[in-house]
Design an enzyme around this catalytic site. Sequence first.
Site, PDB file in Angstrom:
ATOM      1  N   GLY A  77     -21.765   7.514  10.154  1.00 25.79           N
ATOM      2  CA  GLY A  77     -21.094   6.228  10.113  1.00 25.79           C
ATOM      3  C   GLY A  77     -20.870   5.713  11.523  1.00 25.79           C
ATOM      4  O   GLY A  77     -20.673   6.495  12.462  1.00 25.79           O
ATOM      5  N   CYS A  78     -20.892   4.404  11.698  1.00 25.99           N
ATOM      6  CA  CYS A  78     -20.802   3.832  13.046  1.00 25.99           C
ATOM      7  C   CYS A  78     -19.457   4.124  13.709  1.00 25.99           C
ATOM      8  O   CYS A  78     -19.392   4.495  14.894  1.00 25.99           O
ATOM      9  CB  CYS A  78     -21.078   2.336  13.004  1.00 25.99           C
ATOM     10  SG  CYS A  78     -20.111   1.406  11.799  1.00 25.99           S
TER      11      CYS A  78
END
Length: 360
Positions: A162-163
Site C-alpha cells: 500500500g502507498c
Amino acid sequence: MSSSQLIRVAVAGASGYAGGEALRLLAAHPFVEIGTLTAHTNAGSSLGEVQPHLRGLAHRILEPTTPDTLLGHDVVLLGLPHGASAQVAAQLPDDVLVVDLGADHRLESASDWEQFYGSTHAGSWPYGLPELIHAEAPGADVASAARQRDKLAGARRIAVPGCNVTAVTLGLQPGVAAGVVAPTDIVAVLANGYSGAGKALKPHLLASEALGSAQPYGVGGTHRHIPEIQQNLRAAGAPEVSISFTPTLVPMARGILATATAPLVPGVDPEQVRAVWEAAYADEPFVHLLPEGQWPSTAMTLGANTACVQVAVDAAARRVVTVTAIDNLVKGTAGAAIQSMNLALGLRETAGLITEGVAP
C-alpha cells in the site's frame, strides 16, 4: 531472463490511475513490449478515451478483464480493485510473473485480512518493497541487514505494498531495526493526494468538496494499511508494534507526505540517530536521506520512483521524527511494481524508472 529479450507485459485495470501510471512507465522501459490492456466497465473503449495523456497507446482497445485475455504474456500487472485480483491470478499459469497492485496478497495474517477487509484471505505472496529491512531483533547493523529484494529474485507472484505503508515503513524502519526507536508508541499522520482514493465517483471526492479543504479518513485504528505497517516493522525486528495512524486527504492530485514519530530508546545518544538512517539508505537507488535541515516535499517526488526522507530528534519530547515524501502512484504503486518486476526477472533494478521529479 536476459535483458536482450523483450518482455511482453499485460496490464489489467488499464483505465484506472494505477494501471495508467504503470503504462506510462512501461512505455519507456527498454526491455518491455506492452501487450494486452484490459478494463471492466471501460472494456471496448480506446485507451485514449480514458487515459488521454498516453498518446503513444491511445489507439489501443481495452479488452475485458478475463484470464483468457491475459494469457500469452511474460508478465501480468493487476491494477484491479481489492478483492478482484485473487480470482484472476488463480487462473493464470504458474510460470507467468503476476504482480498485484491491489491488496489481495499483501498480508500474511488471515485474521488481519478478515478483520480489515471482511472477506476470505487469498494467501500471501512475496512482498514488493525491495528496500524492506529484515532483522531478527532490534540492534541490527542496518548497513548489512538483509533486504526484501533478495526474496524477489525469481519470484512469479508479487504483492505490491500500500502507498501509505511504503511511506511510513521507509521513514521508520532504520530506527526500528537498529533499536534506536521504540515501536510500541508510533504516531503517523499523513497528507494524501486524491488519486490515492481511485477514480470512483463519490461525493466527497468531487472537486467542489475537495478543493480548498482537507479531510481525514480511516480514523481511529480502522485504516486497512495499519496491519501492513505492523507486519513490515515486525520484519524489521520489532517484537511488538503499536501505531496511531491518521491519513488526511489534501487538495493535491498525487503525493504523500508522511510524518511518523516514535520514542527514542532510553540510553540512545540523539547524535547517533542520523547515522542509522544514513547507513540504511546509503546504497539505495530510490530512497534518499536529505541533507540535514532540508525537509521532504511531495513536489520533490512528483512522477519519480523516489522516496525522500528526513529524520530529526525532538529532544524535549524524546521522540524521533521522520518525514517521508513519495508519489503515491509511482513509488507508492506502479513504480514499485516495475522495480519488483525487474528484480524478479533478473533485470537492472532501475530499468524504466526515474529519480527526477517534475517541478514546479
